[in-house]
Design an enzyme around this catalytic site. Structure first.
Site, PDB file in Angstrom:
ATOM      1  N   ASP A  67     -15.061  -3.924  -1.334  1.00 40.40           N
ATOM      2  CA  ASP A  67     -14.661  -3.676   0.050  1.00 40.40           C
ATOM      3  C   ASP A  67     -15.935  -3.484   0.860  1.00 40.40           C
ATOM      4  O   ASP A  67     -16.713  -2.562   0.576  1.00 40.40           O
ATOM      5  CB  ASP A  67     -13.792  -2.427   0.137  1.00 40.40           C
ATOM      6  CG  ASP A  67     -12.607  -2.488  -0.830  1.00 40.40           C
ATOM      7  OD1 ASP A  67     -11.999  -3.575  -0.920  1.00 40.40           O
ATOM      8  OD2 ASP A  67     -12.309  -1.478  -1.484  1.00 40.40           O
TER       9      ASP A  67
ATOM     10  N   ASP B 204       0.860  -1.174   0.000  1.00 37.80           N
ATOM     11  CA  ASP B 204       0.000   0.000   0.000  1.00 37.80           C
ATOM     12  C   ASP B 204       0.901   1.231   0.000  1.00 37.80           C
ATOM     13  O   ASP B 204       1.730   1.399   0.898  1.00 37.80           O
ATOM     14  CB  ASP B 204      -0.899   0.019   1.241  1.00 37.80           C
ATOM     15  CG  ASP B 204      -1.961  -1.070   1.193  1.00 37.80           C
ATOM     16  OD1 ASP B 204      -2.017  -1.797   0.184  1.00 37.80           O
ATOM     17  OD2 ASP B 204      -2.728  -1.190   2.166  1.00 37.80           O
TER      18      ASP B 204
END
Length: 239
Positions: A129, A8
């Site tokens: 998500d 990330d």
């Protein structure tokens, strides 16, 4: 099952979040290229990357570093975060990204997914998500009223081949994935499902492998050393 080590990116560095909270970000590695090379040395065949700055701003922010990783590491990369239009998708694929992940854009603009799938086929993936069964958007900041299974079926109808499913409440917690929700999605659609969020140890990898999933993403467990990436890859391959 393919193991996807996760990177990330925030401000050009590798970070990890806790339950998707940007305020919780911790730098886990300064140099994305050397981190990706370590993944390759461990036997990785694919890397999962998220442009966190892009997810918040709505356009890709760390492209220079991402391109550097592609050129130096020479492994396929799937990328998500702030990808909201067809021109960006095209530019990323031209830059060498193997699979582009659409998240917020897939929910807000299904026509974009249709166009992208028509043009780029299985180079397009959708990230679902969810929190409490509902799809979250805009860097996980907002919760929609759309059920994650219904959304998965809609993406399947459009022709999406790969779905990355993350239970946000599990992400970065090292408390184990949401096996039930992941399994339910896997049973409900014919798409390849990649599990994400919460993986803590090799036992989690063994369970996910037994569920006939396409892949699993692990990030914090690698950086926290609660899992050996090398061992996880072997378990995923059934070695």
């Amino acid at each position: 099952m393919i193991i996807y080590p996760a990177m990330d990116l925030k401000d050009g560095k590798c970070v990890r979040l806790y339950q998707g909270e940007f305020s919780s970000s911790q730098v886990v590695a300064d140099d994305p290229v050397s981190t990706a090379l370590k993944f390759k040395e461990a036997g990785s065949e694919y890397i999962h990357m998220v442009d966190l700055d892009g997810a918040l701003k709505g356009n890709v922010k760390n492209l220079e570093i991402i391109t550097m990783v592609i050129e130096r590491v020479k492994l396929p990369i799937q990328l998500g975060g702030g990808i909201r239009d067809i021109n960006t998708i095209e530019a990323l694929i031209k830059a060498g990204i193997s699979r582009v992940i659409l998240g917020t854009a897939a929910l807000n603009n299904p026509d974009l997914v249709k166009e992208a799938v028509k043009k780029f086929g299985d180079k397009i993936a959708v990230g679902i998500d969810a929190r409490d069964g509902f799809v979250a958007i805009e860097g996980w900041v907002k919760l929609s009223k759309v059920n994650y299974i219904d959304f998965g079926k809609k993406m399947e109808e459009i022709g999406v081949k790969t779905i990355i499913f993350t239970d946000i409440s599990k992400d970065g917690t090292l408390t184990g994935p949401n096996f039930e929700a992941t399994g339910l999605l896997n049973e409900s659609v014919s798409c390849d499902i990649i599990a994400s969020g919460g993986i803590k140890d090799i036992e989690d990898i063994k369970i996910l492998t037994s569920m006939n999933l396409h892949g699993a993403i692990t990030g914090k467990a690698i950086y926290s050393k609660t899992i050996s990436l090398e061992e996880a890859i072997k378990v995923g391959r059934g070695v």
